[in-house]
Design a protein around this motif. Structure first.
Motif, PDB file in Angstrom:
ATOM      1  N   ALA A 121      26.381 -15.255  76.279  1.00  0.00           N
ATOM      2  CA  ALA A 121      26.819 -15.634  74.943  1.00  0.00           C
ATOM      3  C   ALA A 121      27.757 -16.834  75.006  1.00  0.00           C
ATOM      4  CB  ALA A 121      27.509 -14.452  74.259  1.00  0.00           C
ATOM      5  N   TYR A 148      25.676 -19.849  75.687  1.00  0.00           N
ATOM      6  CA  TYR A 148      24.926 -20.195  74.482  1.00  0.00           C
ATOM      7  C   TYR A 148      25.828 -20.922  73.490  1.00  0.00           C
ATOM      8  CZ  TYR A 148      21.396 -19.673  70.839  1.00  0.00           C
ATOM      9  OH  TYR A 148      20.445 -19.926  69.878  1.00  0.00           O
ATOM     10  N   ALA A 149      27.043 -20.416  73.317  1.00  0.00           N
ATOM     11  CA  ALA A 149      27.991 -21.050  72.401  1.00  0.00           C
ATOM     12  C   ALA A 149      28.345 -22.452  72.870  1.00  0.00           C
ATOM     13  CB  ALA A 149      29.257 -20.194  72.292  1.00  0.00           C
ATOM     14  N   ASN A 189      22.722 -14.073  69.653  1.00  0.00           N
ATOM     15  CA  ASN A 189      22.885 -14.872  70.874  1.00  0.00           C
ATOM     16  C   ASN A 189      24.340 -15.258  71.104  1.00  0.00           C
ATOM     17  OD1 ASN A 189      20.162 -14.788  71.425  1.00  0.00           O
ATOM     18  ND2 ASN A 189      19.719 -16.730  70.411  1.00  0.00           N
ATOM     19  N   LEU A 190      25.097 -15.353  70.016  1.00  0.00           N
ATOM     20  CA  LEU A 190      26.514 -15.669  70.129  1.00  0.00           C
ATOM     21  C   LEU A 190      27.378 -14.430  70.348  1.00  0.00           C
ATOM     22  CD1 LEU A 190      26.806 -18.308  67.263  1.00  0.00           C
ATOM     23  CD2 LEU A 190      26.982 -18.755  69.722  1.00  0.00           C
TER      24      LEU A 190
END
Length: 249
Positions: free
Chosen positions: A125, A128-129, A237-238
């Motif tokens: 995560a 992804y961020a 996803n975050l």
């Protein structure tokens, strides 16, 4: 100690807000997923896709009893406008229905093998961020150019025809504004062929519009569009909403 507990409480509140937002958006998308409408004389039906574009045009076999030949194009435009109106209302109803706190039944086509689970924020995560931050930074750097290009496209007309040149459509921005059919071919064309040719012409018109905004199809906007295409998945996803996992059979 109290500061740490406050931070945890704030994070949990943020997670709940994100989950609520995810549910609202998902409800709106479910309601608006398949919008369609007929014209007032019940001669044609227009169906929209998930992106709001016209996915198909169906001309009913009895249309010649309902319309004069020259009225067919206007009937298609009328049905398209009504379908767009219904889609907007359905999306708003879905969001409002979710906000009201009422329990929604699963969508009929929902995959029973999909389940939600809450997981702590992990390295994936965070990565992804970080990637999203890079994409956003690059997007903002070119935002003025994109805004100018998009405004020009929104104000422009797009015309296209089916492969045989028998149906011609015009888009004003994203809105279908006109449909014309070759009058000689119209005399003998079947309802099925009329609908299919109109659908093909629209597909070409949407493709032409996409080509008219080349910056949007390049980095970083193509990546930003991919990342944000599914708001619920973006939040997952975050690490801000339940992840979707698939059970083994």
């Amino acid at each position: 100690m109290s500061d740490a507990l406050d931070d945890i409480a704030e994070l949990e509140a943020l997670r709940r807000q994100a989950e609520d937002l995810s549910q609202r958006l998902a409800a709106g998308e479910r309601e608006a997923a398949e919008s369609s409408a007929r014209d007032s004389r019940e001669a044609v039906r227009v169906s929209l896709g998930r992106d709001g574009h016209i996915a198909s045009v169906e001309v009913f076999p009895q249309w010649r009893r309902q319309l004069a030949a020259g009225q067919l194009g206007a009937a298609i435009v009328e049905a398209a406008e009504e379908a767009a109106r219904r889609r907007s209302e359905a999306w708003a109803h879905g969001v409002a229905h979710s906000v009201s706190g009422e329990v929604r039944e699963p969508a009929p086509d929902a995959d029973p093998t999909v389940a939600s689970t809450r997981e702590p924020v992990d390295d994936s995560a965070v990565d992804y961020a970080r990637n999203l931050l890079y994409v956003l930074r690059d997007s903002y750097a070119r935002l003025d150019d994109l805004e100018s290009e998009t405004e020009q496209a929104a104000l422009s007309q797009t015309t296209a025809s089916d492969p045989d040149g028998r149906v011609r459509v015009t888009l004003d921005g994203e809105r279908l504004s006109a449909v014309s059919v070759d009058h000689v071919w119209l005399r003998s064309a079947s309802a099925v062929h009329l609908g299919a040719a109109t659908t093909q012409a629209l597909q070409q018109a949407y493709a032409n519009r996409k080509e008219a905004v080349p910056l949007r199809r390049s980095w970083p906007y193509n990546e930003l569009e991919r990342i944000t295409a599914d708001p619920a998945q973006l939040l997952a996803n975050l690490g801000l909403a339940p992840r979707q996992i698939r059970r083994s059979d």
